[in-house]
Write a protein that holds these residues in place. Structure first.
Motif, PDB file in Angstrom:
ATOM      1  N   MET A 167     -29.103   7.406  10.709  1.00  0.00           N
ATOM      2  CA  MET A 167     -28.018   6.553  11.205  1.00  0.00           C
ATOM      3  C   MET A 167     -27.266   7.296  12.287  1.00  0.00           C
ATOM      4  SD  MET A 167     -24.781   4.949   9.128  1.00  0.00           S
ATOM      5  CE  MET A 167     -25.819   3.836   8.194  1.00  0.00           C
ATOM      6  N   ARG A 168     -27.003   6.653  13.413  1.00  0.00           N
ATOM      7  CA  ARG A 168     -26.281   7.263  14.505  1.00  0.00           C
ATOM      8  C   ARG A 168     -24.792   7.138  14.271  1.00  0.00           C
ATOM      9  NH1 ARG A 168     -29.406   3.696  17.284  1.00  0.00           N
ATOM     10  NH2 ARG A 168     -27.536   2.701  18.131  1.00  0.00           N
ATOM     11  N   ALA A 169     -24.016   8.016  14.955  1.00  0.00           N
ATOM     12  CA  ALA A 169     -22.576   8.030  14.773  1.00  0.00           C
ATOM     13  C   ALA A 169     -21.927   6.734  15.174  1.00  0.00           C
ATOM     14  CB  ALA A 169     -21.976   9.193  15.566  1.00  0.00           C
ATOM     15  N   ASP A 170     -22.513   6.039  16.163  1.00  0.00           N
ATOM     16  CA  ASP A 170     -21.859   4.809  16.622  1.00  0.00           C
ATOM     17  C   ASP A 170     -22.054   3.656  15.654  1.00  0.00           C
ATOM     18  OD1 ASP A 170     -24.535   4.545  16.986  1.00  0.00           O
ATOM     19  OD2 ASP A 170     -24.424   3.887  19.078  1.00  0.00           O
ATOM     20  N   LEU A 171     -22.856   3.859  14.572  1.00  0.00           N
ATOM     21  CA  LEU A 171     -23.055   2.819  13.583  1.00  0.00           C
ATOM     22  C   LEU A 171     -22.122   2.965  12.389  1.00  0.00           C
ATOM     23  CD1 LEU A 171     -26.961   2.522  13.536  1.00  0.00           C
ATOM     24  CD2 LEU A 171     -25.298   1.116  14.778  1.00  0.00           C
ATOM     25  N   ILE A 172     -21.244   3.976  12.442  1.00  0.00           N
ATOM     26  CA  ILE A 172     -20.276   4.169  11.370  1.00  0.00           C
ATOM     27  C   ILE A 172     -19.328   2.980  11.332  1.00  0.00           C
ATOM     28  CG2 ILE A 172     -18.404   5.624  10.524  1.00  0.00           C
ATOM     29  CD1 ILE A 172     -19.755   7.962  11.907  1.00  0.00           C
ATOM     30  N   ASP A 173     -19.121   2.448  10.141  1.00  0.00           N
ATOM     31  CA  ASP A 173     -18.245   1.287   9.981  1.00  0.00           C
ATOM     32  C   ASP A 173     -16.898   1.752   9.424  1.00  0.00           C
ATOM     33  OD1 ASP A 173     -17.115  -1.168   9.725  1.00  0.00           O
ATOM     34  OD2 ASP A 173     -18.454  -1.891   8.148  1.00  0.00           O
ATOM     35  N   ILE A 174     -15.885   1.748  10.274  1.00  0.00           N
ATOM     36  CA  ILE A 174     -14.532   2.101   9.855  1.00  0.00           C
ATOM     37  C   ILE A 174     -13.609   0.963  10.257  1.00  0.00           C
ATOM     38  CG2 ILE A 174     -12.616   3.721  10.084  1.00  0.00           C
ATOM     39  CD1 ILE A 174     -14.564   5.905  10.693  1.00  0.00           C
ATOM     40  N   GLN A 175     -13.019   0.324   9.257  1.00  0.00           N
ATOM     41  CA  GLN A 175     -12.107  -0.786   9.506  1.00  0.00           C
ATOM     42  C   GLN A 175     -10.687  -0.373   9.154  1.00  0.00           C
ATOM     43  OE1 GLN A 175     -13.494  -4.211   7.364  1.00  0.00           O
ATOM     44  NE2 GLN A 175     -15.527  -4.189   8.303  1.00  0.00           N
ATOM     45  N   VAL A 176      -9.756  -0.845   9.937  1.00  0.00           N
ATOM     46  CA  VAL A 176      -8.345  -0.494   9.740  1.00  0.00           C
ATOM     47  C   VAL A 176      -7.543  -1.780   9.581  1.00  0.00           C
ATOM     48  CG1 VAL A 176      -6.330   0.689  10.666  1.00  0.00           C
ATOM     49  CG2 VAL A 176      -8.633   1.576  11.131  1.00  0.00           C
ATOM     50  N   GLU A 177      -6.728  -1.827   8.558  1.00  0.00           N
ATOM     51  CA  GLU A 177      -5.862  -2.980   8.317  1.00  0.00           C
ATOM     52  C   GLU A 177      -4.431  -2.493   8.162  1.00  0.00           C
ATOM     53  OE1 GLU A 177      -5.391  -6.765   5.220  1.00  0.00           O
ATOM     54  OE2 GLU A 177      -6.993  -5.290   4.955  1.00  0.00           O
ATOM     55  N   ASP A 178      -3.601  -2.848   9.095  1.00  0.00           N
ATOM     56  CA  ASP A 178      -2.193  -2.452   9.057  1.00  0.00           C
ATOM     57  C   ASP A 178      -1.396  -3.545   8.352  1.00  0.00           C
ATOM     58  OD1 ASP A 178       0.341  -1.581   9.455  1.00  0.00           O
ATOM     59  OD2 ASP A 178       0.136  -1.178  11.593  1.00  0.00           O
ATOM     60  N   ARG A 179      -0.720  -3.164   7.251  1.00  0.00           N
ATOM     61  CA  ARG A 179       0.036  -4.138   6.471  1.00  0.00           C
ATOM     62  C   ARG A 179       1.526  -3.842   6.511  1.00  0.00           C
ATOM     63  NH1 ARG A 179      -3.664  -5.697   1.192  1.00  0.00           N
ATOM     64  NH2 ARG A 179      -5.637  -5.964   2.313  1.00  0.00           N
ATOM     65  N   GLY A 180       2.000  -3.285   7.576  1.00  0.00           N
ATOM     66  CA  GLY A 180       3.427  -3.030   7.744  1.00  0.00           C
ATOM     67  C   GLY A 180       3.846  -1.704   7.150  1.00  0.00           C
ATOM     68  N   ASP A 181       4.040  -1.682   5.834  1.00  0.00           N
ATOM     69  CA  ASP A 181       4.501  -0.463   5.185  1.00  0.00           C
ATOM     70  C   ASP A 181       3.385   0.544   4.959  1.00  0.00           C
ATOM     71  OD1 ASP A 181       7.030  -1.525   5.089  1.00  0.00           O
ATOM     72  OD2 ASP A 181       6.774  -2.342   3.066  1.00  0.00           O
ATOM     73  N   ASP A 182       2.155   0.089   5.010  1.00  0.00           N
ATOM     74  CA  ASP A 182       1.043   0.999   4.769  1.00  0.00           C
ATOM     75  C   ASP A 182      -0.174   0.570   5.578  1.00  0.00           C
ATOM     76  OD1 ASP A 182      -0.359  -1.067   3.179  1.00  0.00           O
ATOM     77  OD2 ASP A 182       1.264  -0.702   1.752  1.00  0.00           O
ATOM     78  N   VAL A 183      -1.175   1.435   5.560  1.00  0.00           N
ATOM     79  CA  VAL A 183      -2.415   1.197   6.297  1.00  0.00           C
ATOM     80  C   VAL A 183      -3.579   1.371   5.339  1.00  0.00           C
ATOM     81  CG1 VAL A 183      -3.909   1.997   8.166  1.00  0.00           C
ATOM     82  CG2 VAL A 183      -1.426   1.989   8.474  1.00  0.00           C
ATOM     83  N   GLU A 184      -4.554   0.468   5.417  1.00  0.00           N
ATOM     84  CA  GLU A 184      -5.772   0.603   4.625  1.00  0.00           C
ATOM     85  C   GLU A 184      -6.939   0.854   5.562  1.00  0.00           C
ATOM     86  OE1 GLU A 184      -8.518  -1.726   1.293  1.00  0.00           O
ATOM     87  OE2 GLU A 184      -6.511  -2.452   1.799  1.00  0.00           O
ATOM     88  N   ILE A 185      -7.613   1.977   5.322  1.00  0.00           N
ATOM     89  CA  ILE A 185      -8.786   2.355   6.104  1.00  0.00           C
ATOM     90  C   ILE A 185     -10.007   2.197   5.205  1.00  0.00           C
ATOM     91  CG2 ILE A 185      -9.931   4.191   7.387  1.00  0.00           C
ATOM     92  CD1 ILE A 185      -7.172   5.429   7.865  1.00  0.00           C
ATOM     93  N   THR A 186     -10.942   1.373   5.629  1.00  0.00           N
ATOM     94  CA  THR A 186     -12.157   1.137   4.851  1.00  0.00           C
ATOM     95  C   THR A 186     -13.324   1.837   5.525  1.00  0.00           C
ATOM     96  OG1 THR A 186     -11.328  -1.021   4.122  1.00  0.00           O
ATOM     97  CG2 THR A 186     -13.692  -0.608   3.887  1.00  0.00           C
ATOM     98  N   LEU A 187     -13.960   2.730   4.793  1.00  0.00           N
ATOM     99  CA  LEU A 187     -15.084   3.502   5.302  1.00  0.00           C
ATOM    100  C   LEU A 187     -16.341   3.023   4.587  1.00  0.00           C
ATOM    101  CD1 LEU A 187     -16.111   5.878   7.055  1.00  0.00           C
ATOM    102  CD2 LEU A 187     -15.591   7.384   5.140  1.00  0.00           C
ATOM    103  N   SER A 188     -17.318   2.535   5.357  1.00  0.00           N
ATOM    104  CA  SER A 188     -18.533   1.978   4.777  1.00  0.00           C
ATOM    105  C   SER A 188     -19.758   2.635   5.403  1.00  0.00           C
ATOM    106  CB  SER A 188     -18.601   0.458   5.003  1.00  0.00           C
ATOM    107  OG  SER A 188     -17.444  -0.169   4.505  1.00  0.00           O
ATOM    108  N   GLY A 189     -20.880   2.551   4.698  1.00  0.00           N
ATOM    109  CA  GLY A 189     -22.144   3.040   5.233  1.00  0.00           C
ATOM    110  C   GLY A 189     -22.654   4.255   4.498  1.00  0.00           C
ATOM    111  N   SER A 190     -23.839   4.692   4.891  1.00  0.00           N
ATOM    112  CA  SER A 190     -24.471   5.879   4.336  1.00  0.00           C
ATOM    113  C   SER A 190     -24.111   7.058   5.218  1.00  0.00           C
ATOM    114  CB  SER A 190     -25.993   5.683   4.274  1.00  0.00           C
ATOM    115  OG  SER A 190     -26.617   6.793   3.701  1.00  0.00           O
ATOM    116  N   LEU A 191     -23.396   8.008   4.675  1.00  0.00           N
ATOM    117  CA  LEU A 191     -22.795   9.074   5.477  1.00  0.00           C
ATOM    118  C   LEU A 191     -23.399  10.422   5.119  1.00  0.00           C
ATOM    119  CD1 LEU A 191     -19.101   7.875   5.068  1.00  0.00           C
ATOM    120  CD2 LEU A 191     -20.668   7.377   6.937  1.00  0.00           C
ATOM    121  N   GLY A 192     -24.004  11.046   6.144  1.00  0.00           N
ATOM    122  CA  GLY A 192     -24.585  12.369   5.966  1.00  0.00           C
ATOM    123  C   GLY A 192     -23.934  13.370   6.893  1.00  0.00           C
TER     124      GLY A 192
END
Length: 229
Positions: A1-26
Motif C-alpha cells: 500500500m502506498r502512502a497516498d492511499l492512507i485513509d485519515i478522516q477528520v471531523e471537527d465537532r466544536g469542542d473536540d476533534v475525531e480523527i479516524t485512521l483506517s487501512g492496513s498500516l505497515g
C-alpha cells in the motif's frame, strides 16, 4: 500500500476533534501517518478522539508513535482518547492498556464519569467480568475488612469481660446479703433468753449491741443504763 492511499478522516465537532485512521498500516506508511497526525493535533488545549476501529497495524512501531503523541499532547495540556472495540486492537494495545484512555465510542467516554472515577481508585466493571478490583485496591479492602473484624472481636471480648465482672459482683452481693440475713436470724434467736429475763423489751434496743463485744458486756451496759434512769 502506498502512502497516498492512507485513509485519515477528520471531523471537527466544536469542542473536540475525531480523527479516524483506517487501512492496513505497515512500516512504509509510518512516516506519512506520523506527519499527518502530528499536524492535526498541534496546539494547546486540543481534545482528540483517535478512532482506530478500522485500522490494521502490521508492525509495532505505531505503538511508539501513539505513545509519543500522548506525551506531547499531555505536555500541551491536551487530551487524547483512543476509540476502538475489537479483539485485534485489544491485543495490539494490551501492553499499554493502562496508559491510554480507551473506549468503544465517543458516547461511552462521555457516559463514563462515574466509571472513570472508580477506575482511578482501581475498581473496574465490564459486562463480561463484572466488578474487578486492582491488586492494590483488593489488598487495601482486605486489610480494612480484617481490621474491622479484629475491632469487632475486641469489642465483643471487652463486653464479655464486663458482663462476667458484673455477674461476679452480683454473686458477691447476693452472698453478702445471705450472710446478713443469717446473722440477723442468729441475733434474733439469741435475744429470746433476754426477753424472758425482761432485759430487752423492744428489739430496737439491739441497736446498741453493734458496739458491744459479748453478752456480758451488753448486760452490764443495760444495768448501768437502768441505774442512770
Amino acid at each position: 500500500m502506498r502512502a497516498d492511499l492512507i485513509d485519515i478522516q477528520v471531523e471537527d465537532r466544536g469542542d473536540d476533534v475525531e480523527i479516524t485512521l483506517s487501512g492496513s498500516l505497515g512500516s512504509y506508511q509510518l512516516a506519512a501517518v506520523r506527519e499527518k497526525i502530528e499536524m492535526l493535533t498541534e496546539g494547546p488545549g486540543c481534545f482528540v478522539y483517535l478512532n482506530l476501529q478500522r485500522a490494521h497495524f502490521k508492525v509495532n512501531d505505531y505503538l511508539d508513535l501513539f505513545l509519543e503523541l500522548l506525551n506531547k499532547m499531555h505536555a500541551r495540556k491536551s487530551k487524547l482518547v483512543l476509540i476502538f472495540d475489537s479483539e485485534e486492537q485489544d491485543e495490539y494495545f494490551a501492553r499499554y492498556r493502562n496508559i491510554f484512555e480507551i473506549y468503544p465510542s465517543r458516547e461511552a467516554y462521555k457516559d463514563s464519569g462515574i466509571s472513570k472515577q472508580l477506575q482511578q481508585i482501581g475498581v473496574y466493571y465490564t459486562s463480561k467480568t463484572g466488578v474487578r478490583l486492582s491488586p492494590t485496591v483488593a489488598i487495601t479492602l482486605a486489610l480494612l475488612i480484617l481490621e474491622w473484624a479484629i475491632t469487632l472481636f475486641l469489642i465483643i471480648a471487652a463486653q464479655g469481660r464486663d458482663i462476667a465482672d458484673k455477674q461476679a459482683q452480683i454473686i458477691a452481693l447476693q452472698a453478702q446479703k445471705d450472710r446478713y440475713v443469717h446473722e440477723i436470724d442468729r441475733l434474733e434467736s439469741s435475744i429470746g433468753p433476754l426477753r424472758k429475763l425482761g432485759v430487752v423489751q423492744d428489739t430496737t434496743m439491739l441497736s446498741s449491741f453493734g458496739v458491744i463485744q459479748d453478752w456480758v458486756s451488753y448486760l452490764e451496759y443495760l444495768e448501768n443504763d437502768r441505774r442512770e434512769k
